[in-house]
Write an enzyme that holds these catalytic residues in place. Sequence first.
Site, PDB file in Angstrom:
ATOM      1  N   LYS A  50       0.848  -1.205   0.000  1.00  0.00           N
ATOM      2  CA  LYS A  50       0.000   0.000   0.000  1.00  0.00           C
ATOM      3  C   LYS A  50       0.882   1.252   0.000  1.00  0.00           C
ATOM      4  CE  LYS A  50      -3.655  -2.389   2.510  1.00  0.00           C
ATOM      5  NZ  LYS A  50      -4.192  -2.736   3.831  1.00  0.00           N
ATOM      6  N   GLN A  94      -3.751  -1.214  10.167  1.00  0.00           N
ATOM      7  CA  GLN A  94      -3.746  -2.554   9.576  1.00  0.00           C
ATOM      8  C   GLN A  94      -4.259  -3.596  10.579  1.00  0.00           C
ATOM      9  OE1 GLN A  94      -2.915  -3.274   6.289  1.00  0.00           O
ATOM     10  NE2 GLN A  94      -3.576  -5.346   6.729  1.00  0.00           N
ATOM     11  N   ASP A 117     -10.532   2.942   5.088  1.00  0.00           N
ATOM     12  CA  ASP A 117     -10.848   1.515   4.995  1.00  0.00           C
ATOM     13  C   ASP A 117     -12.364   1.299   5.033  1.00  0.00           C
ATOM     14  OD1 ASP A 117      -8.758  -0.225   4.569  1.00  0.00           O
ATOM     15  OD2 ASP A 117      -8.122  -0.257   6.661  1.00  0.00           O
TER      16      ASP A 117
END
Length: 281
Positions: A50, A94, A117
Amino acid sequence: MPAKIIDGKKIAEKILNGLKSKIKSMKEKPGLAIVLVGDNPASEIYVSSKEKTFKEVEGYCERHNLDKDVSEMDLLNLVTKLNNNPKVHGILVQLPLPKHINEHLITNSILPHKDVDGFTSVNLGHLMSGNTILAPATARAVLNLIESTGIEIEGKNAVVVGRSNIVGKPVAIMLLEKNATVAVCHSKTKNIAEHTKKADILVAAAGKPKLITREMVKEGAVVIDVGINRVNGKIVGDVDFENVKEIAGYITPVPGGVGPITIAMLMENTLKAMELAKKGI
Ligand code: NAP
């Protein structure tokens, strides 16, 4: 006739090129902060990928690596700092987090308009009510791949295998929004094949290698494989690709299917988050 292979890498490249030229022309760059706790090797790979992609499209990216023993309070403090940092438009923590940290609490400490997200309860609620603001990147990637085939989603039978809050459920809701008739299977579903065989669109998101076999797939179906599993050092999906491709109409490979588009959708979400910040939302 064997299935057409949907090339996720190629589609992602096109999206990312578009984003790159858009970002080039911007004075202020979209900013993403990535938080990684601990040293889970899979998470390290996802985060690096990412970060690399975000830098390639010339966005601003900062990464915070925290020790696996970091306290919940220290992690909350970092998120608060990032929430207050105007250079950071999107925050990504994450997952999974170590067991001693409450994932729900941390996820929901991210301001909804910085939640690229799309995992906060606020953004999932917006998605549920049909007023999407920031939707989960993987679910957006799945929809993007289905749409890339040119098939009409409306009126189709769609089956999603997996019901997690971050993949299965959002995918099901998005397909419902597009007027598909949606069934969701999970680990307690009796006779999954009975459902999957009726699917014009089949999305596998269970995290179980070769869960979906040829006998479970309707001829001509669009098969989207979200799974990422490590088997003997190799990455494989949830679908028995070699055999299912003989019967499906379209199929995504693993790797090279959903993964690259997920990252592209994350970049798009960050750009959207920046626009939201400008509007003062
Ligand atoms: P998760 O939270 O573990 O959820 C898995 C879901 O699959 C659960 O709902 C579970 O049912 C269901 N399931 C498990 N075994 C099953 C079986 N034998 N039959 C039917 N359903 C079964 O996983 P996730 O976060 O949703 O991720 C799913 C997969 O996608 C993983 O392989 C993950 O690595 C991958 N992934 C890929 C991307 C990408 O960008 N490509 C992004 C995110 C995740 P219960 O609810 O009953 O337990």
